[in-house]
Design a protein around this motif. Structure first.
Motif, short mmCIF file in Angstrom:
data_model
loop_
_atom_site.label_atom_id
_atom_site.label_comp_id
_atom_site.label_asym_id
_atom_site.label_seq_id
_atom_site.Cartn_x
_atom_site.Cartn_y
_atom_site.Cartn_z
N THR A 40 -46.90 0.52 -18.53
CA THR A 40 -48.31 0.86 -18.32
C THR A 40 -49.20 -0.34 -18.64
O THR A 40 -50.16 -0.63 -17.91
N ALA A 41 -48.88 -1.03 -19.74
CA ALA A 41 -49.68 -2.19 -20.12
C ALA A 41 -49.61 -3.29 -19.07
O ALA A 41 -50.59 -4.02 -18.86
N SER A 42 -48.47 -3.39 -18.38
CA SER A 42 -48.34 -4.42 -17.34
C SER A 42 -49.30 -4.17 -16.18
O SER A 42 -49.82 -5.11 -15.56
N ILE A 43 -49.56 -2.89 -15.89
CA ILE A 43 -50.55 -2.55 -14.87
C ILE A 43 -51.94 -2.94 -15.37
O ILE A 43 -52.80 -3.38 -14.59
N GLY A 44 -52.14 -2.79 -16.67
CA GLY A 44 -53.40 -3.20 -17.25
C GLY A 44 -53.65 -4.69 -17.06
O GLY A 44 -54.80 -5.13 -16.88
N VAL A 45 -52.59 -5.48 -17.07
CA VAL A 45 -52.72 -6.91 -16.84
C VAL A 45 -53.25 -7.16 -15.43
O VAL A 45 -54.06 -8.07 -15.21
N VAL A 59 -51.03 -2.13 -31.54
CA VAL A 59 -51.19 -0.99 -32.43
C VAL A 59 -50.33 0.18 -31.98
O VAL A 59 -49.70 0.87 -32.78
N ASN A 60 -50.28 0.42 -30.66
CA ASN A 60 -49.56 1.58 -30.12
C ASN A 60 -48.06 1.50 -30.34
O ASN A 60 -47.38 2.53 -30.37
N LEU A 61 -47.54 0.30 -30.47
CA LEU A 61 -46.10 0.12 -30.61
C LEU A 61 -45.60 0.31 -32.05
O LEU A 61 -44.40 0.29 -32.30
N ILE A 62 -46.51 0.49 -33.01
CA ILE A 62 -46.10 0.57 -34.42
C ILE A 62 -45.33 1.86 -34.69
O ILE A 62 -44.14 1.84 -35.01
N SER A 63 -46.01 3.01 -34.60
CA SER A 63 -45.34 4.31 -34.79
C SER A 63 -46.31 5.41 -34.40
O SER A 63 -47.52 5.19 -34.33
N VAL A 64 -45.78 6.62 -34.16
CA VAL A 64 -46.63 7.73 -33.75
C VAL A 64 -47.56 8.14 -34.89
O VAL A 64 -48.68 8.62 -34.66
N GLN A 70 -39.13 4.87 -33.50
CA GLN A 70 -39.09 6.04 -32.63
C GLN A 70 -40.25 6.07 -31.62
O GLN A 70 -40.79 7.13 -31.30
N VAL A 71 -40.61 4.89 -31.15
CA VAL A 71 -41.66 4.74 -30.14
C VAL A 71 -41.02 4.32 -28.83
O VAL A 71 -40.28 3.33 -28.80
N PRO A 72 -41.27 5.04 -27.72
CA PRO A 72 -40.70 4.66 -26.41
C PRO A 72 -41.44 3.45 -25.83
O PRO A 72 -42.30 3.59 -24.95
N TYR A 73 -41.05 2.29 -26.29
CA TYR A 73 -41.81 1.08 -25.96
C TYR A 73 -41.69 0.66 -24.50
O TYR A 73 -42.57 0.00 -23.96
N GLY A 74 -40.59 1.04 -23.84
CA GLY A 74 -40.39 0.63 -22.45
C GLY A 74 -41.49 1.15 -21.54
O GLY A 74 -42.08 0.39 -20.75
N GLY A 75 -41.79 2.44 -21.64
CA GLY A 75 -42.83 3.03 -20.80
C GLY A 75 -44.22 2.51 -21.15
O GLY A 75 -45.07 2.32 -20.28
N ILE A 76 -44.44 2.27 -22.45
CA ILE A 76 -45.73 1.74 -22.89
C ILE A 76 -45.96 0.35 -22.29
O ILE A 76 -47.05 0.03 -21.80
N LEU A 77 -44.92 -0.47 -22.31
CA LEU A 77 -45.04 -1.82 -21.76
C LEU A 77 -45.26 -1.81 -20.26
O LEU A 77 -45.99 -2.65 -19.71
N SER A 116 -49.33 8.44 -24.05
CA SER A 116 -48.85 9.54 -23.22
C SER A 116 -47.90 9.08 -22.12
O SER A 116 -46.88 9.72 -21.86
N THR A 117 -48.21 7.97 -21.46
CA THR A 117 -47.32 7.50 -20.38
C THR A 117 -45.98 7.05 -20.93
O THR A 117 -44.96 7.20 -20.26
N GLY A 118 -45.97 6.53 -22.16
CA GLY A 118 -44.69 6.16 -22.77
C GLY A 118 -43.77 7.36 -22.89
O GLY A 118 -42.57 7.28 -22.58
N ARG A 119 -44.32 8.50 -23.29
CA ARG A 119 -43.51 9.72 -23.46
C ARG A 119 -43.11 10.33 -22.12
O ARG A 119 -41.98 10.77 -21.93
N ILE A 120 -44.06 10.36 -21.19
CA ILE A 120 -43.78 10.94 -19.87
C ILE A 120 -42.72 10.13 -19.14
O ILE A 120 -41.76 10.68 -18.56
N LEU A 121 -42.84 8.82 -19.16
CA LEU A 121 -41.87 7.96 -18.47
C LEU A 121 -40.49 8.07 -19.09
O LEU A 121 -39.48 8.01 -18.39
N ARG A 122 -40.43 8.26 -20.40
CA ARG A 122 -39.12 8.42 -21.04
C ARG A 122 -38.43 9.70 -20.57
O ARG A 122 -37.23 9.72 -20.29
N SER A 123 -39.21 10.78 -20.48
CA SER A 123 -38.65 12.04 -19.98
C SER A 123 -38.12 11.87 -18.57
O SER A 123 -37.05 12.37 -18.22
N MET A 124 -38.85 11.13 -17.74
CA MET A 124 -38.42 10.90 -16.37
C MET A 124 -37.19 9.99 -16.32
O MET A 124 -36.26 10.23 -15.55
#
Length: 489
Positions: free
Chosen positions: A363-368, A162-167, A354-361, A329-337
């Motif tokens: 964070t999700a990997s830590i969830g795994v 769901v998070n990867l769809i759009s803001v 326009q979704v920063p999917y790299g940072g989201i993924l 939030s981590t997707g946006r913060i990681l992109r800025s970094m």
């Protein structure tokens, strides 16, 4: 002069200050699809999550009615943090939020520490959320035989998709999640007030002040249990800074953010303190448990068919909302970094929506990894990650206040203009907040079972940050110089 004219003048002044502020390359490419109702409900949703719906049960059991005071004190501290962040947002809205401000006022090293501590907070919170979701789901007998780790994995997969769809869809989901949470809490409070005022039987107990006076008073187990739960209470407010991140994807943050931030205090008083007081009046603290939402405990004991099921669905929604917010939030913060070289390059990538999917993924990997934790120690998974997440949020909040001190210092030197929306008591409030947060950190030592072990992680985290910084220092310097050169053209 009318109120509208005053508001317009304030907005114009804030925009003038923003025009003098340096741009952040990490803000490029985002849509502005979050509306006022989205941001307002994100602020409400940030103040109502698993820390209240699940965490309050175990804390009431150990700390008793004094938990309400702990929520109030930590709520005031949380308000100071968000108010300081809100002032910097009006100076310059940014999806990089406090990381972007740390970069401007403390340098790239400050941004690096703030960003990775925030990632530590949300990546471990992600684990706490999927653990909570699995615990809530086990409430229904249909899911009892399904292993906790399987339910955690399913929850992570659904929210990630769901998070990867759009803001825009993220905003809509958070809007309705918040509506459900607020409506449920208001309904519970009406029910609770009715039960107390009529002294209706609740599981064999007669609600009222006797639930406090006849079961050990305000501090049934002494002061120390209240002190020990403070780090968990701080964690309960950990999503409030999300308002600052969301401001970077809304069209008119200068009007929206002040209203959202200023409403936080009454929400804290009503939803957190009010709910805990009601819970304490309805049942003795010893009846509540860390394994079940205290709201479910009460509703299950009043004999209303399906009441526990309904509230359990609501708290399940709250956990899903928190998980969704953390990935956002981590997707946006990681992109800025990443744009400054302080995070892996792939976390700067955005999809066509326009979704920063790299940072989201990431964070999700830590969830795994959290799914694995649920497989190995399901009964301790929530409390373990809760304490680690507390290290992250305390580090993040301290960095926001340090950044605000540097921001104010720069303003006093005449280098920037502060907006009219300011942190009350600035110059003192920041130090009080920092001192309180450090004290909470130190008090974790009193919790020998988990808190003390969590503190032993601080040298490890510090060593990892230092090693990481030296690994990317040269790259971060080159990226910053390149960015500055481009912005000066």
């Amino acid at each position: 002069m009318s109120n509208d004219a005053v508001d317009t003048a304030a907005v114009d002044a804030a925009r003038a200050a923003e025009s003098q502020a340096p741009a952040d390359a990490g803000d490029a490419g985002y849509s502005k699809d979050l509306k006022a109702r989205h941001v307002n409900m994100i602020a409400i949703g940030g103040a109502i999550g698993t820390g209240l719906f699940l965490g309050a049960g175990g804390r009431l059991h150990s700390a008793g009615p004094a938990l309400a005071l702990a929520y109030l004190v930590c709520g005031v501290i949380a308000f100071f943090v968000v108010r300081a962040l809100g002032e910097m947002v009006l100076y310059r809205p940014s999806s990089g939020s406090f990381v972007s401000y740390a970069r401007e006022f403390l340098g790239e090293k400050g941004a690096y520490v703030a960003g990775w501590m925030y990632f530590l907070n949300w990546s471990t919170t992600c684990i706490a959320d999927i653990t909570a979701i699995a615990l809530y789901t086990h409430y229904w007998s249909f899911f009892t035989d399904i292993p906790q780790w399987v339910l955690a994995l399913i929850a992570l997969a659904v929210v990630l998709a769901v998070n990867l769809i759009s803001v825009k869809y993220f905003g809509e989901m958070e809007f309705w999640f918040a509506i459900i949470k607020v409506a449920a809490l208001v309904a519970f409070m009406f029910v609770g007030i009715f039960l107390v005022s009529t002294q209706h039987d609740v599981g064999g107990e007669t609600p009222g002040l006797s639930m406090i006076t006849d079961h050990g008073g305000f501090l049934p187990n002494g002061v120390m249990p209240v002190v020990i739960v403070l780090q968990g209470v701080v964690f309960a407010y950990a999503s409030l800074e999300l308002v600052g991140v969301a401001a970077g994807e809304t069209k008119d943050p200068h009007k929206i953010v002040p209203r959202a931030v200023n409403s936080i205090m009454w929400r804290v008083g009503l939803f957190y303190v009010g709910s805990v007081v009601l819970l304490a009046l309805l049942l003795p603290g010893s009846v509540y448990s860390a394994d079940e939402s205290p709201f479910v405990t009460v509703l299950s004991k009043i004999g209303v068919s399906g009441a526990g099921d309904v509230m359990n669905f609501v708290v399940l929604t709250a956990a899903m909302s928190s998980l969704n917010s953390g990935l956002y939030s981590t997707g946006r913060i990681l992109r800025s970094m990443a744009m400054a070289g302080s995070a892996p390059k792939f976390t700067a990538k955005m999809n066509r929506n326009q979704v920063p999917y790299g940072g989201i993924l990431l964070t999700a990997s830590i969830g795994v990894l959290g799914v694995g934790l649920n497989s190995v120690v399901p009964e301790k998974a929530f409390e373990i990650v809760l304490n680690v997440a507390s290290l992250g949020i305390i580090g993040t909040w301290i960095s926001i206040m340090v950044c605000h001190l540097a921001f104010v210092k720069r303003a006093k030197e005449g280098l920037i203009t502060r907006p009219s929306f300011r942190l009350p008591g600035s110059g003192v409030t920041e130090y009080v907040t920092i001192a309180f947060l450090l004290a909470v950190l130190g008090l974790m030592w009193k919790d020998a079972e988990i808190g003390r072990k969590t503190l032993f992680l601080i040298p490890i985290i510090a060593a990892a940050l230092v090693a990481g910084w030296y690994a990317i220092k040269r790259k971060a310097g080159r990226e910053t110089d390149r960015e500055a050169a481009e912005l000066s053209k």
